[in-house]
Design a protein around this motif. Structure first.
Motif, PDB file in Angstrom:
ATOM      1  N   ILE A  57       0.837  -1.208   0.000  1.00  0.00           N
ATOM      2  CA  ILE A  57       0.000   0.000   0.000  1.00  0.00           C
ATOM      3  C   ILE A  57       0.869   1.254   0.000  1.00  0.00           C
ATOM      4  CG2 ILE A  57      -1.636   1.347   1.375  1.00  0.00           C
ATOM      5  CD1 ILE A  57      -2.833  -1.336   2.306  1.00  0.00           C
ATOM      6  N   TRP A  58       1.889   1.265   0.845  1.00  0.00           N
ATOM      7  CA  TRP A  58       2.786   2.420   0.918  1.00  0.00           C
ATOM      8  C   TRP A  58       3.480   2.647  -0.419  1.00  0.00           C
ATOM      9  CZ3 TRP A  58       8.066   3.102   0.363  1.00  0.00           C
ATOM     10  CH2 TRP A  58       8.560   4.349   0.778  1.00  0.00           C
ATOM     11  N   SER A  59       3.939   1.555  -1.029  1.00  0.00           N
ATOM     12  CA  SER A  59       4.622   1.657  -2.316  1.00  0.00           C
ATOM     13  C   SER A  59       3.668   2.192  -3.390  1.00  0.00           C
ATOM     14  CB  SER A  59       5.158   0.285  -2.719  1.00  0.00           C
ATOM     15  OG  SER A  59       5.761   0.337  -3.984  1.00  0.00           O
ATOM     16  N   PHE A  60       2.431   1.709  -3.371  1.00  0.00           N
ATOM     17  CA  PHE A  60       1.423   2.168  -4.331  1.00  0.00           C
ATOM     18  C   PHE A  60       1.181   3.667  -4.190  1.00  0.00           C
ATOM     19  CE2 PHE A  60      -3.036   2.947  -5.508  1.00  0.00           C
ATOM     20  CZ  PHE A  60      -3.017   2.494  -6.829  1.00  0.00           C
ATOM     21  N   ASN A  61       1.091   4.115  -2.934  1.00  0.00           N
ATOM     22  CA  ASN A  61       0.869   5.540  -2.674  1.00  0.00           C
ATOM     23  C   ASN A  61       2.032   6.379  -3.203  1.00  0.00           C
ATOM     24  OD1 ASN A  61      -0.458   7.860  -1.067  1.00  0.00           O
ATOM     25  ND2 ASN A  61       1.622   7.821  -0.224  1.00  0.00           N
ATOM     26  N   ASP A  62       3.272   5.936  -2.947  1.00  0.00           N
ATOM     27  CA  ASP A  62       4.438   6.688  -3.397  1.00  0.00           C
ATOM     28  C   ASP A  62       4.539   6.715  -4.920  1.00  0.00           C
ATOM     29  OD1 ASP A  62       5.465   7.577  -1.010  1.00  0.00           O
ATOM     30  OD2 ASP A  62       7.497   6.884  -1.456  1.00  0.00           O
ATOM     31  N   ALA A  63       4.224   5.562  -5.543  1.00  0.00           N
ATOM     32  CA  ALA A  63       4.317   5.496  -7.003  1.00  0.00           C
ATOM     33  C   ALA A  63       3.221   6.327  -7.671  1.00  0.00           C
ATOM     34  CB  ALA A  63       4.219   4.037  -7.461  1.00  0.00           C
ATOM     35  N   MET A  64       2.095   6.511  -6.997  1.00  0.00           N
ATOM     36  CA  MET A  64       0.974   7.263  -7.567  1.00  0.00           C
ATOM     37  C   MET A  64       1.149   8.769  -7.438  1.00  0.00           C
ATOM     38  SD  MET A  64      -1.307   5.398  -9.021  1.00  0.00           S
ATOM     39  CE  MET A  64      -2.736   6.482  -9.048  1.00  0.00           C
ATOM     40  N   PHE A  65       2.002   9.214  -6.524  1.00  0.00           N
ATOM     41  CA  PHE A  65       2.160  10.653  -6.295  1.00  0.00           C
ATOM     42  C   PHE A  65       2.519  11.419  -7.584  1.00  0.00           C
ATOM     43  CE2 PHE A  65       4.760  14.355  -5.155  1.00  0.00           C
ATOM     44  CZ  PHE A  65       3.838  15.062  -4.379  1.00  0.00           C
ATOM     45  N   PRO A  66       3.474  10.906  -8.411  1.00  0.00           N
ATOM     46  CA  PRO A  66       3.763  11.621  -9.667  1.00  0.00           C
ATOM     47  C   PRO A  66       2.549  11.711 -10.601  1.00  0.00           C
ATOM     48  CG  PRO A  66       5.533  10.103  -9.137  1.00  0.00           C
ATOM     49  CD  PRO A  66       4.413   9.804  -8.196  1.00  0.00           C
TER      50      PRO A  66
ATOM     51  N   ASN B 178      11.918  -3.407   1.801  1.00  0.00           N
ATOM     52  CA  ASN B 178      12.716  -2.915   0.675  1.00  0.00           C
ATOM     53  C   ASN B 178      12.408  -3.661  -0.618  1.00  0.00           C
ATOM     54  OD1 ASN B 178      13.959  -1.143   2.460  1.00  0.00           O
ATOM     55  ND2 ASN B 178      15.618  -2.536   2.918  1.00  0.00           N
ATOM     56  N   PHE B 179      12.560  -4.974  -0.586  1.00  0.00           N
ATOM     57  CA  PHE B 179      12.347  -5.746  -1.806  1.00  0.00           C
ATOM     58  C   PHE B 179      10.898  -5.675  -2.266  1.00  0.00           C
ATOM     59  CE2 PHE B 179      16.098  -8.869  -0.951  1.00  0.00           C
ATOM     60  CZ  PHE B 179      16.972  -7.806  -1.046  1.00  0.00           C
ATOM     61  N   VAL B 180       9.966  -5.857  -1.336  1.00  0.00           N
ATOM     62  CA  VAL B 180       8.542  -5.816  -1.696  1.00  0.00           C
ATOM     63  C   VAL B 180       8.170  -4.435  -2.237  1.00  0.00           C
ATOM     64  CG1 VAL B 180       6.188  -5.860  -0.750  1.00  0.00           C
ATOM     65  CG2 VAL B 180       7.816  -7.660  -0.145  1.00  0.00           C
ATOM     66  N   THR B 181       8.647  -3.390  -1.563  1.00  0.00           N
ATOM     67  CA  THR B 181       8.348  -2.022  -2.003  1.00  0.00           C
ATOM     68  C   THR B 181       8.917  -1.747  -3.396  1.00  0.00           C
ATOM     69  OG1 THR B 181       8.383  -1.281   0.293  1.00  0.00           O
ATOM     70  CG2 THR B 181       8.590   0.408  -1.389  1.00  0.00           C
ATOM     71  N   ALA B 182      10.183  -2.146  -3.602  1.00  0.00           N
ATOM     72  CA  ALA B 182      10.815  -1.910  -4.899  1.00  0.00           C
ATOM     73  C   ALA B 182      10.117  -2.692  -6.012  1.00  0.00           C
ATOM     74  CB  ALA B 182      12.288  -2.292  -4.833  1.00  0.00           C
ATOM     75  N   PHE B 183       9.747  -3.937  -5.729  1.00  0.00           N
ATOM     76  CA  PHE B 183       9.069  -4.760  -6.747  1.00  0.00           C
ATOM     77  C   PHE B 183       7.697  -4.181  -7.087  1.00  0.00           C
ATOM     78  CE2 PHE B 183       6.075  -8.156  -7.812  1.00  0.00           C
ATOM     79  CZ  PHE B 183       6.706  -8.735  -8.913  1.00  0.00           C
ATOM     80  N   THR B 184       6.936  -3.842  -6.033  1.00  0.00           N
ATOM     81  CA  THR B 184       5.594  -3.279  -6.256  1.00  0.00           C
ATOM     82  C   THR B 184       5.688  -1.962  -7.017  1.00  0.00           C
ATOM     83  OG1 THR B 184       4.867  -4.274  -4.174  1.00  0.00           O
ATOM     84  CG2 THR B 184       3.459  -2.569  -5.122  1.00  0.00           C
ATOM     85  N   GLY B 185       6.608  -1.091  -6.572  1.00  0.00           N
ATOM     86  CA  GLY B 185       6.777   0.192  -7.236  1.00  0.00           C
ATOM     87  C   GLY B 185       7.173   0.027  -8.688  1.00  0.00           C
TER      88      GLY B 185
END
Length: 589
Positions: A31-40, A145-152
């Motif tokens: 969820i956190w990764s999705f939020n960060d990737a959506m900001f742009p 780290n790995f999960v966030t990077a992969f999801t992003g």
């Protein structure tokens, strides 16, 4: 208890015990990764709105209010989820570490007597301490780290594909190349960090060994020697650390050039596509920001790979504790030893520590129930081995050892040793209170029972002089007490255990003459109606034995009372004449 012996299956074995908790932690990382990737993307919407806005300046806020509202909602939901994740970590990781520590301890404690004789206790303890922490560090890197990077990466690739597929293709190609290089370095780095972790464990074991013998170091003025002795191990640790760290720096250098290639490629493509009006300024902003955001994350994860590799090496090194099977095992569904009399029989026993070097070859002997039996002979003649086999510290190659007609190989080791009390020649104590050390013989004993046993062993005299009395801590291995005091505590512990079989290995050798005489009287009372085995280095202590077994080169060469053996003029009589100040000399003296 079977534990996986390689790193990832081992960790997943314990993750499964808390699977829901780990899934929540990973889910929130997504969820956190999705939020960060959506900001742009939200920024793109704002930029495009501003670019095409033609109303009054004061109305610009209402024009972007919908996007800003959505952005705030995403932020609030993510923050709420992150707090839940933080709470989950509080309840997950300490238990995760505890489960690993407990399971590995329960496995290691069943290693054989020989295993602990051949390995530094400090080395074992360090590996057991490092393993849970390193497993947690690896799981944190994977989850955060790995999960966030992969999801992003997945989200960014999808969003770039929707704008212009070519950007997604370029990014995907770069990610594959970057991942391939990282895995290549990781495999080599893991081997190097295993070697380094082993060097650290050996060095730690040496340091602990030195401090365990600090009195000897000082008595022989060997402080400088020990510093020099450690130097070789420190040089080895430094050499292996440098080798592993150099690999990390080379890895970072290669990945740095890889990241620079991505930046120039993407910026060139963005400028080209914007100049030819294939993308809007908002698309330019979104792709540029997502590219730099993802590059930052991938770069950070690449740096974390060095930590990941080091921790993985530590885990693989620590797993050597469970990679070796147990040498002495209970048979499936082992029965409990039911001891009624205490008769001990050796039937055609063959035993060897090393192949083709047997200690006993077809040993046959019976100790009657309630009999007091002395064991004598030169060092290395087989006396201690005889006792160790009764305790089943080692398994015999063939034959049987029976207690009350029950094969000790077919009963549980705990039930066997519960029936035997042993007082070693050089007892060691736990760094706990005196009352805890004595109560170790019978955990259910109340304070009065403990003190009665202490009085019988004549411990009361020195315990009452201590400031904390029975609550006094004895130091590591009982170092705060004298040898005689430690031996009296061991005697009290055996008295409290009140087992039907009693084994004494020169149990009063460290005591002064007066105290020895008093304790011998107590021990004679304790020996009543018990099968007693006494290993003696002072032959005069065997006067009250019902029998004496004389060992020589793994054989029982004589068997009888002290008077009978002296009268026969055999090997025992020879030992009797050879003893100096009551003690046997080493063989050949």
């Amino acid at each position: 208890m079977n534990l996986p012996q390689t790193a990832f299956p081992f960790m997943f074995h314990f993750v499964r015990r808390q699977l829901r908790s780990f899934l929540v932690i990973i889910g929130i990382a997504v969820i956190w990764s999705f939020n960060d990737a959506m900001f742009p993307y939200f920024l793109k919407l704002i930029v495009n709105t501003v670019q095409h806005f033609q109303g009054k300046p004061s109305e610009i806020y209402s024009a972007v209010s919908g996007v800003l509202g959505l952005l705030i909602l995403f932020w609030i939901v993510t923050e709420f989820c992150l707090r839940i994740q933080g709470i989950m970590q509080i309840y997950t990781f300490p238990l995760f570490r505890a489960n690993i520590r407990k399971s590995v301890f329960n496995y290691v404690k069943f290693h054989s007597h020989e295993y602990f004789s051949n390995h530094f206790a400090g080395n074992i303890a360090k590996k057991m301490a490092d393993l849970p922490s390193s497993c947690q560090n690896i799981m944190e890197i994977i989850c955060f780290n790995f999960v966030t990077a992969f999801t992003g990466s997945f989200i960014v690739l999808v969003m770039m594909w929707l704008i212009k597929p070519f950007f997604a293709i370029v990014l995907f190609t770069w990610l594959c190349m970057h991942l391939g290089l990282t895995i290549l370095f990781l495999r080599r780095g893991n081997d190097l960090w295993v070697q380094h972790s082993d060097a650290v464990s050996v060095l730690s074991g040496k340091i602990i060994d030195i401090f365990s013998n600090v009195s000897s170091m000082r008595l022989f003025a060997r402080g400088q020697y020990e510093t020099s002795y450690l130097q070789d191990y420190q040089i080895d640790e430094i050499k292996k650390a440098k080798k592993a760290m150099w690999l990390i720096e080379v890895n970072r250098m290669v990945l740095g050039f890889s990241g620079l290639f991505l930046i120039f490629s993407m910026v060139f493509l963005l400028l080209y596509y914007w100049a030819h009006q294939y993308i809007t300024i908002g698309d330019f902003t979104q792709i540029g920001m997502q590219m730099f955001w993802l590059l930052g994350w991938i770069w950070f994860v690449s740096f974390q790979m060095s930590v990941f590799s080091r921790e993985l090496g530590t885990v693989n090194d620590a797993l050597k504790l469970i990679s070796k099977g147990h040498d002495v095992l209970d048979v499936p569904e082992a029965s409990q030893l039911k001891l009624t009399k205490g008769k001990i029989q050796f039937e055609h026993v063959i035993f060897e520590y090393q192949k083709k070097r047997p200690v006993f070859n077809d040993l046959n002997i019976t100790l009657a129930a309630g009999e007091r039996v002395g064991l004598v002979g030169f060092s290395g003649s087989g006396k201690s081995t005889f006792v160790n086999l009764i305790l089943r510290f080692y398994d015999i190659q063939s034959g049987r050892i029976l207690i009350d007609d029950q094969d000790i190989a077919k009963v549980s080791q705990d039930s066997l040793r519960e029936q035997i009390a042993m007082i070693p020649q050089d007892p060691t104590l736990f760094h706990r209170s005196l009352i805890e050390n004595i109560r170790y013989g019978k955990l259910s004993a109340n304070d009065e029972e403990v003190k009665d046993a202490a009085r019988l062993a004549h411990c009361q005299e020195f315990i009452e002089k201590l400031d904390e009395g029975y609550l006094s801590l004895v130091g590591e291995r009982g170092i705060k007490l004298s040898g005689g005091q430690r031996q009296r505590i061991a005697i009290a512990r055996a008295i409290l255990k009140n087992a039907p079989i009693l084994i004494l290995d020169e149990a009063t050798s460290s005591l002064d003459t007066v105290t020895e005489k008093l304790i011998q009287e107590s021990l004679h009372t304790v020996m009543q109606n018990r099968t007693t085995i006494v290993i003696a280095h002072r032959l005069s202590t065997l006067a009250d034995m019902d029998r004496i077994l004389v060992f020589h080169k793994g054989k029982i060469v004589e068997d009888g009372t002290q008077e009978e053996l002296l009268r026969s003029g055999g090997h025992f009589a020879k030992l009797w004449k050879m003893q100096t100040n009551g003690f046997l000399p080493d063989e050949g003296e």
